[in-house]
Design an enzyme around this catalytic site. Structure first.
Site, PDB file in Angstrom:
ATOM      1  N   CYS A 126      -5.247   0.541   3.495  1.00  0.00           N
ATOM      2  CA  CYS A 126      -5.360  -0.889   3.823  1.00  0.00           C
ATOM      3  C   CYS A 126      -6.752  -1.431   3.530  1.00  0.00           C
ATOM      4  O   CYS A 126      -6.912  -2.544   3.064  1.00  0.00           O
ATOM      5  CB  CYS A 126      -5.027  -1.113   5.291  1.00  0.00           C
ATOM      6  N   GLN A 146       0.813  -1.221   0.000  1.00  0.00           N
ATOM      7  CA  GLN A 146       0.000   0.000   0.000  1.00  0.00           C
ATOM      8  C   GLN A 146       0.841   1.263   0.000  1.00  0.00           C
ATOM      9  O   GLN A 146       0.316   2.354  -0.219  1.00  0.00           O
ATOM     10  CB  GLN A 146      -0.982  -0.005   1.171  1.00  0.00           C
ATOM     11  N   HIS A 152      -6.437  -1.630  11.304  1.00  0.00           N
ATOM     12  CA  HIS A 152      -5.847  -2.099  10.060  1.00  0.00           C
ATOM     13  C   HIS A 152      -6.788  -3.099   9.382  1.00  0.00           C
ATOM     14  O   HIS A 152      -7.418  -3.908  10.052  1.00  0.00           O
ATOM     15  CB  HIS A 152      -4.497  -2.752  10.376  1.00  0.00           C
TER      16      HIS A 152
END
Ligand SMILES: *[C@@H]1O[C@H](CO)[C@@H](O)[C@H](O)[C@H]1NC(C)=O
Ligand SMILES: *[C@@H]1O[C@H](CO)[C@@H](O)[C@H](O)[C@H]1NC(C)=O
Length: 491
Positions: free
Chosen positions: A299, A293, A435
């Site tokens: 994410c 990323q 995340h």
């Protein structure tokens, strides 16, 4: 990778052993958290530095272990204070914690070698020891009195709520020190910078990054000292970043906003005995290679594409790498590099009318104008669902249907190097998901510990973790990995 460094051993009067090494002769190697060498002791009877006193306290705790009939070794976590008594002895106030090592009479100074027990006994003790002299370097434990205390106090915070420990430790640039921690030297930092191709604009920046590196290694040491699985922590590509900076640049699950509600998916009607003991969608051509990323909080987009790639491959028999950039640029419910949620992204894929492939809409890791063209779309989705929070049911769904998008707390991932990661809840709060990643399979470790684990595809490139993957403990909601499991539906 963990090169054992040459060291000699000096046996002190008490039978304790101190490894001696000249820091100037360190070979250029990775900083080794497991290396118990932390200082040079020349004259054991002179107490000068804080480290000398810390070592004295470790010996005192060691002697107190010898007198105790406890099954497990207690370890010094921190020397709180020290004072001279009127008769020339030294009074040490220490925080100590029961470890996972048996109380076998061996002196161990590193918490990385004797990790602490999550539900072990936490004590604050006053230990009185004789001062070592040139004639008699061996110290004697003259007296001790202990009171029970709690983990947060021992780890450094008194604020009350368990979640605060994790939040404060992993958001500050000043982690309290832990006994047995070897502070990385400039030499170690140079090796780290070389290894990860880090360049810094000026000396000031370099000095700042060095301090950050030292602080992060302290966090890695804390993770190691409290590890319940076989996880290994240490220097990674993120080790010169402030934890807050790391979160902004490398994660991006935006839980400040409420995501789109999803209907519950159907859990397969399956007998527990029919659930395979291990399963891996990578073996079934349903998972694309690990992506990166970059410095963008996207994410959530990678977690989403990973899931849709799997669904398309399984339903349509064709594995197509899909465009995260399309989501970063065109998804209006989410914030591109500023963060987002897979539950919103599914809705937006339906609104947009599909997803282009990675090749036709490539990733550049920054917020751009939307250039999605519907005729270019190579896949579509029809709906989206949330999956169970029960890890057995998650495994059942996965084995039958495909990889699952999940949210997780990335505290331990920042410094993860391998093994089955199983952090304490107070250092990896399950309620702070930050995340977005993808569960692609599960298994049981073949080592003595036989830890059950999830195979988690991350988006930090193939050089992070285990070839880009995170192996994390399966079965107790570690780091909240079971709390945001979702999938697209392709009819
Ligand atoms: C799923 O979506 C595609 C593309 O929008 C559409 O052509 C198809 O008819 C949908 N399938 C169902 C069962 O609704
Ligand atoms: C989790 O799901 C399994 C399978 O449906 C079930 O047997 C088990 O009791 C569930 N566990 C909990 C804690 O609900």
């Amino acid at each position: 990778m963990w090169l054992t460094l040459l060291a000699t051993c000096l046996v002190l009067g008490g039978g304790a052993c101190v490894l001696i090494r000249d820091p100037k002769n360190l070979p250029c190697d990775d900083y080794d958290l497991f290396d118990p060498v932390r200082r040079v002791i020349t004259e054991p009877w002179t107490l000068r530095t804080d480290a000398d006193y810390e070592y004295l306290a470790q010996q005192a705790v060691h002697q107190s272990n010898a007198r105790s009939n406890s099954l497990y070794k207690s370890m010094l976590v921190r020397l709180k204070s020290r004072a001279k008594t009127s008769d020339g002895d030294i009074r040490l106030t220490v925080l100590q914690l029961e470890s996972k090592c048996r109380n076998d009479g061996k002196f161990v100074s590193s918490l990385a070698h004797c990790p602490l027990r999550e539900n072990g006994l936490f004590h604050e003790c006053e230990l009185t020891v004789s001062a070592p002299t040139k004639a008699d370097a061996k110290i004697k434990l003259r007296g001790q009195s202990c009171v029970k205390t709690d983990a947060e106090l021992v780890l450094g915070y008194t604020s009350g709520l368990p979640s605060l420990v994790a939040t404060q430790l992993f958001q500050s640039s000043a982690t309290p020190s832990f006994a047995g921690f070897q502070v990385p030297l400039l030499e170690h930092f140079r090796c780290f910078a070389l290894r990860y191709g880090k360049t810094y604009d000026n000396d000031e920046e370099r000095a700042l990054r060095f301090r950050q590196f030292q602080n992060n290694m302290k966090l890695a040491y804390l993770l190691q000292a409290t590890e319940q699985g076989s996880g290994v922590y240490g220097p990674t590509q993120f080790s010169d970043l402030h934890p807050v900076e790391f979160r902004k640049l490398s994660t991006g699950l935006d839980t400040r906003r409420k995501g789109s509600p999803l209907k519950a998916g159907r859990i397969p009607d399956m007998d527990l005995e029919d659930l395979p003991v291990a399963f891996d969608w990578r073996d079934k051509n349903a998972v694309t290679p690990v992506k990166d990323q970059g410095q963008c909080g996207s994410c959530w987009a990678f977690s989403t594409t990973g899931n849709v790639e799997g669904q398309w491959a399984i339903k349509k028999g064709k594995l197509v790498s899909l465009s995260e950039q399309e989501l970063v640029d065109c998804d209006k419910l989410d914030q591109g590099c500023g963060g987002g949620l897979p539950s919103n992204a599914y809705k937006e894929i339906i609104r947009l009318g599909g997803m282009e492939s990675e090749g036709s809409y490539p990733y550049d890791g920054s917020d751009d104008k939307c250039s999605f063209q519907k005729p270019e779309a190579s896949v579509y989705i029809n709906d989206s669902i949330s999956i169970s929070t029960n890890e057995t049911e998650i495994a059942m769904w996965l084995a039958q249907n495909g990889p699952i998008s999940i949210g997780i707390n990335a505290n331990a991932m920042m410094l993860y190097m391998g093994g089955v990661s199983h952090p304490w809840k107070i250092v990896c709060n399950p309620k702070s998901l930050d995340h977005g990643v993808l569960i692609v399979g599960y298994g049981v470790a073949t080592d003595a510990k036989k830890n059950p684990y999830w195979i988690v595809k991350n988006s930090w490139g193939p050089h992070w973790g285990v070839k880009g993957y995170y192996l994390v403990y399966r079965g107790d909601g570690t780091c909240g990995l079971n709390l945001m499991c979702t999938s697209a539906v392709i009819a």
